[in-house]
Scaffold this motif. Structure first.
Motif, PDB file in Angstrom:
ATOM      1  N   GLU A 107       0.840  -1.193   0.000  1.00  0.00           N
ATOM      2  CA  GLU A 107       0.000   0.000   0.000  1.00  0.00           C
ATOM      3  C   GLU A 107       0.879   1.249   0.000  1.00  0.00           C
ATOM      4  O   GLU A 107       1.817   1.379   0.775  1.00  0.00           O
ATOM      5  CB  GLU A 107      -0.905  -0.002   1.227  1.00  0.00           C
ATOM      6  N   GLY A 108       0.541   2.181  -0.886  1.00  0.00           N
ATOM      7  CA  GLY A 108       1.249   3.447  -0.945  1.00  0.00           C
ATOM      8  C   GLY A 108       2.572   3.391  -1.664  1.00  0.00           C
ATOM      9  O   GLY A 108       3.285   4.382  -1.714  1.00  0.00           O
ATOM     10  N   ALA A 109       2.980   2.243  -2.215  1.00  0.00           N
ATOM     11  CA  ALA A 109       4.261   2.138  -2.910  1.00  0.00           C
ATOM     12  C   ALA A 109       4.031   1.882  -4.385  1.00  0.00           C
ATOM     13  O   ALA A 109       2.965   1.465  -4.801  1.00  0.00           O
ATOM     14  CB  ALA A 109       5.098   1.016  -2.308  1.00  0.00           C
ATOM     15  N   ALA A 110       5.070   2.082  -5.176  1.00  0.00           N
ATOM     16  CA  ALA A 110       4.917   1.943  -6.616  1.00  0.00           C
ATOM     17  C   ALA A 110       5.371   0.591  -7.132  1.00  0.00           C
ATOM     18  O   ALA A 110       5.011   0.187  -8.221  1.00  0.00           O
ATOM     19  CB  ALA A 110       5.714   3.038  -7.327  1.00  0.00           C
ATOM     20  N   ALA A 111       6.182  -0.106  -6.340  1.00  0.00           N
ATOM     21  CA  ALA A 111       6.749  -1.367  -6.840  1.00  0.00           C
ATOM     22  C   ALA A 111       5.753  -2.498  -6.697  1.00  0.00           C
ATOM     23  O   ALA A 111       5.052  -2.604  -5.708  1.00  0.00           O
ATOM     24  CB  ALA A 111       8.008  -1.708  -6.048  1.00  0.00           C
ATOM     25  N   TRP A 112       5.683  -3.339  -7.726  1.00  0.00           N
ATOM     26  CA  TRP A 112       4.787  -4.498  -7.672  1.00  0.00           C
ATOM     27  C   TRP A 112       5.460  -5.627  -6.899  1.00  0.00           C
ATOM     28  O   TRP A 112       6.658  -5.807  -6.963  1.00  0.00           O
ATOM     29  CB  TRP A 112       4.456  -4.988  -9.087  1.00  0.00           C
ATOM     30  N   LEU A 113       4.705  -6.394  -6.170  1.00  0.00           N
ATOM     31  CA  LEU A 113       5.222  -7.559  -5.472  1.00  0.00           C
ATOM     32  C   LEU A 113       5.212  -8.756  -6.411  1.00  0.00           C
ATOM     33  O   LEU A 113       4.468  -8.787  -7.379  1.00  0.00           O
ATOM     34  CB  LEU A 113       4.342  -7.884  -4.255  1.00  0.00           C
ATOM     35  N   SER A 114       6.020  -9.715  -6.095  1.00  0.00           N
ATOM     36  CA  SER A 114       5.998 -10.958  -6.859  1.00  0.00           C
ATOM     37  C   SER A 114       5.615 -12.092  -5.914  1.00  0.00           C
ATOM     38  O   SER A 114       6.342 -13.059  -5.746  1.00  0.00           O
ATOM     39  CB  SER A 114       7.373 -11.238  -7.479  1.00  0.00           C
ATOM     40  N   THR A 115       4.458 -11.929  -5.239  1.00  0.00           N
ATOM     41  CA  THR A 115       4.007 -12.908  -4.258  1.00  0.00           C
ATOM     42  C   THR A 115       3.716 -14.233  -4.939  1.00  0.00           C
ATOM     43  O   THR A 115       3.094 -14.269  -5.990  1.00  0.00           O
ATOM     44  CB  THR A 115       2.728 -12.402  -3.553  1.00  0.00           C
ATOM     45  N   ALA A 116       4.144 -15.327  -4.317  1.00  0.00           N
ATOM     46  CA  ALA A 116       3.934 -16.646  -4.915  1.00  0.00           C
ATOM     47  C   ALA A 116       2.453 -16.913  -5.084  1.00  0.00           C
ATOM     48  O   ALA A 116       1.670 -16.696  -4.174  1.00  0.00           O
ATOM     49  CB  ALA A 116       4.564 -17.719  -4.030  1.00  0.00           C
ATOM     50  N   GLY A 117       2.085 -17.426  -6.283  1.00  0.00           N
ATOM     51  CA  GLY A 117       0.700 -17.789  -6.543  1.00  0.00           C
ATOM     52  C   GLY A 117      -0.173 -16.629  -6.958  1.00  0.00           C
ATOM     53  O   GLY A 117      -1.346 -16.796  -7.197  1.00  0.00           O
ATOM     54  N   VAL A 118       0.383 -15.431  -7.009  1.00  0.00           N
ATOM     55  CA  VAL A 118      -0.401 -14.269  -7.400  1.00  0.00           C
ATOM     56  C   VAL A 118       0.282 -13.580  -8.566  1.00  0.00           C
ATOM     57  O   VAL A 118       1.458 -13.244  -8.484  1.00  0.00           O
ATOM     58  CB  VAL A 118      -0.564 -13.276  -6.222  1.00  0.00           C
ATOM     59  N   ASN A 119      -0.432 -13.390  -9.659  1.00  0.00           N
ATOM     60  CA  ASN A 119       0.112 -12.701 -10.818  1.00  0.00           C
ATOM     61  C   ASN A 119      -0.008 -11.204 -10.572  1.00  0.00           C
ATOM     62  O   ASN A 119      -0.959 -10.551 -10.999  1.00  0.00           O
ATOM     63  CB  ASN A 119      -0.652 -13.123 -12.078  1.00  0.00           C
ATOM     64  N   ALA A 120       0.989 -10.665  -9.851  1.00  0.00           N
ATOM     65  CA  ALA A 120       0.891  -9.278  -9.400  1.00  0.00           C
ATOM     66  C   ALA A 120       0.866  -8.298 -10.561  1.00  0.00           C
ATOM     67  O   ALA A 120       0.113  -7.323 -10.558  1.00  0.00           O
ATOM     68  CB  ALA A 120       2.064  -8.960  -8.465  1.00  0.00           C
ATOM     69  N   SER A 121       1.695  -8.514 -11.576  1.00  0.00           N
ATOM     70  CA  SER A 121       1.764  -7.575 -12.688  1.00  0.00           C
ATOM     71  C   SER A 121       0.430  -7.492 -13.422  1.00  0.00           C
ATOM     72  O   SER A 121      -0.050  -6.402 -13.743  1.00  0.00           O
ATOM     73  CB  SER A 121       2.872  -8.005 -13.655  1.00  0.00           C
ATOM     74  N   ALA A 122      -0.193  -8.643 -13.688  1.00  0.00           N
ATOM     75  CA  ALA A 122      -1.482  -8.633 -14.392  1.00  0.00           C
ATOM     76  C   ALA A 122      -2.559  -7.996 -13.543  1.00  0.00           C
ATOM     77  O   ALA A 122      -3.410  -7.250 -14.046  1.00  0.00           O
ATOM     78  CB  ALA A 122      -1.868 -10.064 -14.765  1.00  0.00           C
ATOM     79  N   ARG A 123      -2.541  -8.283 -12.257  1.00  0.00           N
ATOM     80  CA  ARG A 123      -3.525  -7.641 -11.378  1.00  0.00           C
ATOM     81  C   ARG A 123      -3.343  -6.133 -11.375  1.00  0.00           C
ATOM     82  O   ARG A 123      -4.312  -5.370 -11.346  1.00  0.00           O
ATOM     83  CB  ARG A 123      -3.394  -8.187  -9.954  1.00  0.00           C
ATOM     84  N   ALA A 124      -2.092  -5.693 -11.408  1.00  0.00           N
ATOM     85  CA  ALA A 124      -1.820  -4.258 -11.408  1.00  0.00           C
ATOM     86  C   ALA A 124      -2.368  -3.602 -12.671  1.00  0.00           C
ATOM     87  O   ALA A 124      -2.936  -2.507 -12.620  1.00  0.00           O
ATOM     88  CB  ALA A 124      -0.319  -4.015 -11.293  1.00  0.00           C
ATOM     89  N   ILE A 125      -2.168  -4.261 -13.831  1.00  0.00           N
ATOM     90  CA  ILE A 125      -2.695  -3.707 -15.085  1.00  0.00           C
ATOM     91  C   ILE A 125      -4.206  -3.537 -14.985  1.00  0.00           C
ATOM     92  O   ILE A 125      -4.757  -2.470 -15.310  1.00  0.00           O
ATOM     93  CB  ILE A 125      -2.334  -4.627 -16.270  1.00  0.00           C
ATOM     94  N   LEU A 126      -4.901  -4.597 -14.545  1.00  0.00           N
ATOM     95  CA  LEU A 126      -6.353  -4.503 -14.448  1.00  0.00           C
ATOM     96  C   LEU A 126      -6.782  -3.435 -13.451  1.00  0.00           C
ATOM     97  O   LEU A 126      -7.715  -2.667 -13.689  1.00  0.00           O
ATOM     98  CB  LEU A 126      -6.935  -5.866 -14.055  1.00  0.00           C
ATOM     99  N   HIS A 127      -6.116  -3.397 -12.318  1.00  0.00           N
ATOM    100  CA  HIS A 127      -6.481  -2.405 -11.302  1.00  0.00           C
ATOM    101  C   HIS A 127      -6.340  -0.987 -11.831  1.00  0.00           C
ATOM    102  O   HIS A 127      -7.249  -0.155 -11.730  1.00  0.00           O
ATOM    103  CB  HIS A 127      -5.605  -2.592 -10.066  1.00  0.00           C
ATOM    104  N   ASP A 128      -5.179  -0.669 -12.426  1.00  0.00           N
ATOM    105  CA  ASP A 128      -4.943   0.694 -12.874  1.00  0.00           C
ATOM    106  C   ASP A 128      -5.827   1.054 -14.057  1.00  0.00           C
ATOM    107  O   ASP A 128      -6.302   2.192 -14.169  1.00  0.00           O
ATOM    108  CB  ASP A 128      -3.463   0.870 -13.233  1.00  0.00           C
ATOM    109  N   ALA A 129      -6.049   0.082 -14.961  1.00  0.00           N
ATOM    110  CA  ALA A 129      -6.923   0.355 -16.099  1.00  0.00           C
ATOM    111  C   ALA A 129      -8.359   0.602 -15.637  1.00  0.00           C
ATOM    112  O   ALA A 129      -9.020   1.550 -16.087  1.00  0.00           O
ATOM    113  CB  ALA A 129      -6.878  -0.810 -17.087  1.00  0.00           C
ATOM    114  N   LEU A 130      -8.850  -0.229 -14.733  1.00  0.00           N
ATOM    115  CA  LEU A 130     -10.212  -0.048 -14.235  1.00  0.00           C
ATOM    116  C   LEU A 130     -10.354   1.259 -13.470  1.00  0.00           C
ATOM    117  O   LEU A 130     -11.397   1.919 -13.537  1.00  0.00           O
ATOM    118  CB  LEU A 130     -10.584  -1.229 -13.325  1.00  0.00           C
ATOM    119  N   THR A 131      -9.308   1.648 -12.744  1.00  0.00           N
ATOM    120  CA  THR A 131      -9.345   2.936 -12.050  1.00  0.00           C
ATOM    121  C   THR A 131      -9.517   4.070 -13.042  1.00  0.00           C
ATOM    122  O   THR A 131     -10.343   4.989 -12.844  1.00  0.00           O
ATOM    123  CB  THR A 131      -8.053   3.133 -11.241  1.00  0.00           C
TER     124      THR A 131
END
Length: 859
Positions: A107-131
């Motif tokens: 929260e509040g940071a710009a860097a994406w996490l690479s949490t195991a089992g979660v496609n962080a980059s794809a989630r970020a694209i959808l989140h920012d696009a939907l915003t």
């Protein structure tokens, strides 16, 4: 910020920076291209392949499938552009990503996490696009999130940092309506594209400003983080929450908690076409779910919401069934929301449902989150403790939590609304410990409290004695008993009646039944979550025996009774709701209502005895007249109901208050004996002699200590009661003995006063009725075994021989009564004098006065 390219769409970084244009009409195609770049198999709706392409992220896979289907539906529409129908799934998907953001991005940071089992980059694209999409579509909740996103991109080392800074500042200022505070930005806004700023203008402005100062500005998320210190994170609102009302925020949390209570249900909603019904008993909560786009934060975006507010009318049932079947033919899970699934949803929905749930009640964390979101401040630990265990309704939340109020004020208002008043023992605010004159009701109430606790501990609802019918004369305390049970059990009480339901609208059948169903639905809402609720239905004798209804409005009456039966024990059940009905005559109530499983416990509330009247007086007196002997007052209040006892105490208080002094025992005695001064002494003496004659005959007949004889105040005469050992099974000897007791009053008047009076009217009616029954119905009068059941007056008028036989029997028994009373004339006088003095005598005292003349002088 490195992101995968989106085939068929410009890089999201370029769109956010303004290098690539985007308008509303291209949102569906833009979103579809970005989804296909993440998971190409989405185009074939191959769920297994999509799951693999999403790196095993089931949430992301469900999101892609659902959003892509929404885009295709929009592009296939005649307009081919985004509309209100698309706004809802976009908002729900965005809310879901916001809720799960902690798992894929700091929260509040710009860097994406690479949490195991979660496609962080794809989630970020959808989140920012939907915003961005939601902001373009005018959804204000997305605006502060877009500002944070732009600042994050500006800090990421992008070549377009200036554009991001300028756009972040401009969006924030325009959102606050403060264009005049940054006049330098205004000339650079492109009127054709409010979100786009020419790159040259952005670079020019960025060079002319202190970039370091701008970049050090805290983001919206960071400001919230600073305010969250020491506060439960789950109660801190995000940007989506801040756009919701207190009731909307609370009901979304309730719904999420309800679904999470079933293991694996969230995953099933994301992966399978399941149907789930959720009963939402509170109308305000259901309206809130209807107003909020989507179903609940964190749920799959493909989840479809089927919300029904009113039960179907007869002509609507087929249409609703067809609509739901059409809904089933489309892919995706369905969440059915209604006050009561059994009565509101079509049969197909009940058959298709894999889970039938009831909305979890509002808890302390829901209230704290709503207060924080609405007021902008968190509850203190002291406020949180005050909320623990508080039973709050949606209506309480709506009227208590308002912008501009301090959290402590909101909590204080909620406590005032939701906390049950502490029983005082005065008036009608009492518990079972202070309830007297209703021994069987008290026993039932204590049994019910134990059953409720067992139910909360896991026992089935069927083990709870959840229905009772209280019958008794007016004023005997039927309603008060229900109130005492609810107060002792610590559960809410909801009172209603047919007259109340008819008064809610035009009183025709449809509106009355709707009001009745709303009443029971409100009770179910109050009972949710193991809380329980007592539902009091006054004047149940209006639900008459349907077999006796023969008039022209019979259909209306039958519809009312059938509707009440459906509510009391319909297919949907009423778990958690105890139904207590009251009536003056239980025999008038339809037998189907009185059967076990409905109002199966029948309790007759009679008149209190002397000891119970003393206890009732003591409860209502409170601390007044402590230690005083209240038995003389009890003797003056024979055959008084609880309401009359309460009136005696209040009238005595008023008498003392008018005299300007504290309450005294004399006030109670004066009020209880009010009216005696208006009764002439001769009349009072005749009444006493009449009752003494009854008492003498009853005592000599052997009923003995079961006798009570009283002289009533206020000119209402007197009465004698004695135990009837026959219990409705009469022999000829028992009938004749009873008739002689009935005739004893007239015989005493004639013996001591040389004349009878009209005071024997009721005695003669009772004696005649029993004689007619003995001769004409019971086969004991020497007229054979032919029996005809009819009204005594009609029988005597229609049958001269029956009249003759009854007359001969009564004349003979009266002569026998006179022969008994005349030798005991002195005993009758002693009993009468003692009755005038004491107002009440029991069997032992009567027997003493009959056998021992000297005992009179002892008092």
């Amino acid at each position: 910020m490195t992101q995968p390219l989106s085939r068929g769409a410009a890089p999201l970084e370029h769109v956010l920076a303004g290098k690539a244009g985007l308008h509303r009409g291209r949102i569906p195609s833009d979103l579809s291209a970005r989804i296909l770049a993440i998971a190409p198999s989405t185009a074939r709706r191959n769920r297994a392949a999509v799951l693999r392409e999403c790196g095993g992220d089931a949430f992301l896979a469900a999101l892609c499938l659902s959003l892509h289907a929404t885009c295709l539906d929009t592009l296939a529409s005649p307009e081919g552009t985004v509309d209100d129908g698309m706004l809802e799934p976009l908002f729900l998907a965005w809310s879901s990503l916001r809720r799960t953001e902690a798992t894929w991005r700091d929260e509040g940071a710009a860097a994406w996490l690479s949490t195991a089992g979660v496609n962080a980059s794809a989630r970020a694209i959808l989140h920012d696009a939907l915003t961005l999409y939601l902001h373009m579509l005018g959804h204000r909740a997305a605006t502060p999130v877009l500002v944070d996103t732009l600042w994050a991109y500006a800090r990421s080392g992008s070549d377009y940092a200036g554009a991001f800074v300028l756009r972040a500042s401009g969006v924030a200022l325009l959102d606050e309506g403060s264009d005049d505070e940054l006049p330098e930005i205004v000339p650079y806004w492109d009127p054709a594209d409010p979100l786009g700023i020419a790159e040259v203008h952005a670079k020019t402005y960025f060079r002319s400003t202190n970039a370091a100062t701008l970049l050090s500005r805290p983001t919206h998320a960071e400001e919230v983080d600073d305010d969250r210190v020491g506060v439960n994170r789950e109660e801190a609102p995000d940007a989506a929450d801040e756009a919701l009302s207190p009731v909307e925020l609370a009901v979304l949390r309730q719904l999420a908690r309800t679904l999470d209570a079933v293991p694996g249900l969230r995953q099933a909603l994301a992966e399978r076409d399941v149907v789930v019904t959720v009963d939402v008993p509170e109308a305000l909560s259901l309206r809130a779910l209807d107003d909020v786009p989507g179903a609940a934060p964190g749920l799959p975006t493909g989840l479809r919401k089927h919300l029904v507010k009113e039960p179907p009318k007869a002509h609507e049932r087929d249409r609703r069934a067809r609509e739901f079947l059409a809904l089933l033919r489309k892919p995706g899970a369905i969440l059915c929301l209604s006050p009561d699934a059994a009565s509101h949803l079509p049969a197909a929905a009940l058959l298709a449902a894999e889970h039938r749930l009831t909305l979890s009640p509002i808890d302390a964390s829901d209230v704290a989150a709503a207060i924080r979101s609405t007021t902008g401040a968190a509850c203190s630990p002291q406020d949180r403790r005050a909320l623990d265990g508080l039973r709050v309704s949606a209506e309480h939340l709506a009227v208590s939590v308002r912008p501009g109020r301090a959290p402590a004020d909101c909590v204080a208002h909620l406590v005032r609304l939701a906390a049950p008043p502490a029983p005082t023992g005065r008036g009608r605010n009492i518990t079972l410990d202070e309830l007297h004159g209703c021994r069987e009701v008290v026993a039932y109430g204590r049994e019910l409290i134990r059953d409720l606790q067992a139910w909360r501990d896991g026992a089935p609802w069927s083990s709870v004695a959840s229905g009772a019918l209280l019958a008794g004369a007016p004023g005997t305390g039927k309603t008060l008993a229900a109130q005492a049970i609810a107060a002792s059990a610590g559960i809410p009480l909801l009172a209603g009646s047919l007259a109340q339901w008819q008064a809610e609208d035009q009183a025709h059948l449809g509106t009355t039944l709707r009001a009745m169903r709303r009443f029971f639905a409100e009770a179910k809402a109050l009972a949710a979550g193991g809380r329980g609720c007592l539902l009091l239905v006054d004047e149940c004798d209006v639900f008459v025996d349907r077999r006796t209804v023969r008039h022209e409005h019979a259909d209306y009456v039958l519809g009312i009774v059938n509707g009440f039966l459906e509510c009391v024990d319909g297919v949907g059940g009423r778990e958690g709701v105890i139904v207590v009905g009251t009536t003056n005559d239980a025999n008038r109530v339809d037998p189907a209502i009185r059967r076990p499983g409905r109002l199966g416990r029948h309790i007759e509330i009679g008149l209190p005895d002397a000891g119970e009247r003393v206890a009732m007086l003591r409860v209502r007196l409170g601390d007044d007249l402590a230690g005083a002997d209240l038995l003389p007052v009890a003797y003056r209040t024979e055959r008084y109901t609880g309401a009359m006892i309460e009136a005696v105490v209040e009238d005595a208080r008023r008498r003392a208050r008018h005299a300007g002094r504290p309450l005294a025992l004399e006030d109670l005695l004066a009020v209880a004996g009010a009216g005696d001064e208006a009764t002439p002494a001769a009349v009072l003496d005749r009444i006493a002699i009449h009752e003494a004659g009854h008492a003498l005959m009853a005592s000599l007949a052997g009923t003995g200590r079961d006798i009570v004889v009283a002289l009533q105040s206020g000119g209402e005469g007197g009465w004698v009661s004695f135990r009837d050992g026959n219990r409705g099974v009469w022999t000829r000897a028992a009938v004749e003995e009873h008739v002689r007791i009935m005739l004893g009053g007239r015989a005493a008047e004639e013996t001591l006063l040389d004349s009878a009076s009209s005071g024997a009217r009721q005695d003669l009616l009772t004696a005649t009725r029993m004689a007619v029954s003995l001769v004409g119905e019971w086969g004991m009068g020497g007229r054979g075994l032919v029996a005809v059941e009819q009204d005594p007056a009609m029988a005597i008028a229609a049958d001269p021989l029956l009249r003759r036989d009854v007359q001969e029997m009564l004349d003979r028994l009266y002569e026998e009564t006179l022969a008994t009373v005349r030798p005991h004339a002195d005993a009758v006088r002693r009993i009468a004098d003692a009755l005038v003095e004491r107002r009440r005598l029991d069997g032992a005292e009567v027997a003493c006065l009959v056998a021992e003349p000297a005992a009179v002088t002892a008092r």
